[in-house]
Motif scaffolding. Structure first.
Motif, short mmCIF file in Angstrom:
data_model
loop_
_atom_site.label_atom_id
_atom_site.label_comp_id
_atom_site.label_asym_id
_atom_site.label_seq_id
_atom_site.Cartn_x
_atom_site.Cartn_y
_atom_site.Cartn_z
N ASN A 112 46.60 -6.73 -0.24
CA ASN A 112 45.50 -7.04 -1.12
C ASN A 112 45.97 -6.91 -2.57
N VAL A 113 45.41 -7.72 -3.44
CA VAL A 113 45.79 -7.65 -4.85
C VAL A 113 45.36 -6.30 -5.43
N ALA A 114 46.33 -5.59 -5.99
CA ALA A 114 46.07 -4.27 -6.56
C ALA A 114 47.24 -3.90 -7.46
N PRO A 115 47.07 -2.92 -8.35
CA PRO A 115 48.21 -2.45 -9.14
C PRO A 115 49.36 -2.05 -8.23
N ARG A 116 50.58 -2.28 -8.66
CA ARG A 116 51.74 -2.07 -7.80
C ARG A 116 51.87 -0.61 -7.35
N GLY A 117 51.57 0.32 -8.22
CA GLY A 117 51.64 1.73 -7.84
C GLY A 117 50.66 2.07 -6.75
N VAL A 118 49.46 1.48 -6.80
CA VAL A 118 48.44 1.72 -5.77
C VAL A 118 48.90 1.14 -4.44
#
Length: 210
Positions: free
Chosen positions: A110-116
């Motif tokens: 899913n699209v999300a910040p890379r760290g998440v």
């Protein structure tokens, strides 16, 4: 360096760890009748011709087919690279050589910040560590498995050291994994995988594409 470093269509760049031999997936899993399949047939022919008798030849063919089936299953789960590792045990030189498997697989996320994304990918794993590399944020973690008794496989624990590397497009994740039954060498294999992650780039490191 391997010629693939100049591939303008590559999605990531990395260096195979020392002591690992790349498995030619495109040849082993080639369609019958293709040039790759013909090249593999020619490479295997001397081994078949050297078999002392037909039964040995048939066993080799069966084991070869099983290997192809297993690699095909890996590729079905998104594996795009596979290398076999063979190392001498420096701690116990009299012991048997250490075997391992290094793979790279892609997973959609899913699209999300890379760290998440990296943190989510390591959920449920042990010895999780987060760090920032040249390719971006990554999570290193471990899992240990044991085959079910009814599977017929050796009842040895299988250590898997993972590196979860979210792609800059934030829609997919590269998973680098080193698998081995040499569980006592977990620190050494973790160090091996970390060194590989340090080489990973999601942009052409040599500027060849431009």
């Amino acid at each position: 360096m391997h010629e693939s470093v100049d591939d303008a269509q590559a999605e990531m760049w990395f260096a195979d760890p020392a002591g690992f031999i790349p498995v030619p997936l495109s040849f082993l899993l080639a369609r019958p009748g293709s040039p790759e399949a013909e090249a593999m047939r020619e490479a295997v022919a001397p081994l078949l011709d050297a078999a002392p008798k037909e039964s040995v030849r048939q066993r080799f063919v069966a084991q070869f087919a099983l290997g192809q089936q297993m690699l095909g299953t890996l590729c079905g789960f998104g594996t795009v690279h596979c290398s076999l590792g063979l190392h001498r045990d420096d701690i116990d030189p009299a012991g048997t050589p250490l075997l391992s498997l290094f793979t790279i697989s892609w997973r959609h996320t899913n699209v999300a910040p890379r760290g998440v994304t990296a943190a989510r990918a390591a959920t449920g794993h042990t010895r999780v560590a987060f760090d920032e590399f040249a390719c971006g944020p990554a999570a290193l973690s471990e899992t240990t498995w044991r085959s079910a008794a009814e599977s017929g496989l050796p009842q040895l624990p299988l250590l898997q050291v993972h590196a979860h590397l979210p792609h800059p497009d934030c829609k997919r994740l590269a998973v680098l994994t080193v698998s081995t039954t040499a569980v006592a060498r977990r620190e050494e294999y973790r160090a091996v995988l970390r060194r590989v992650v340090e080489t990973v780039r999601f942009e052409d490191p040599l500027g060849a594409a431009s």
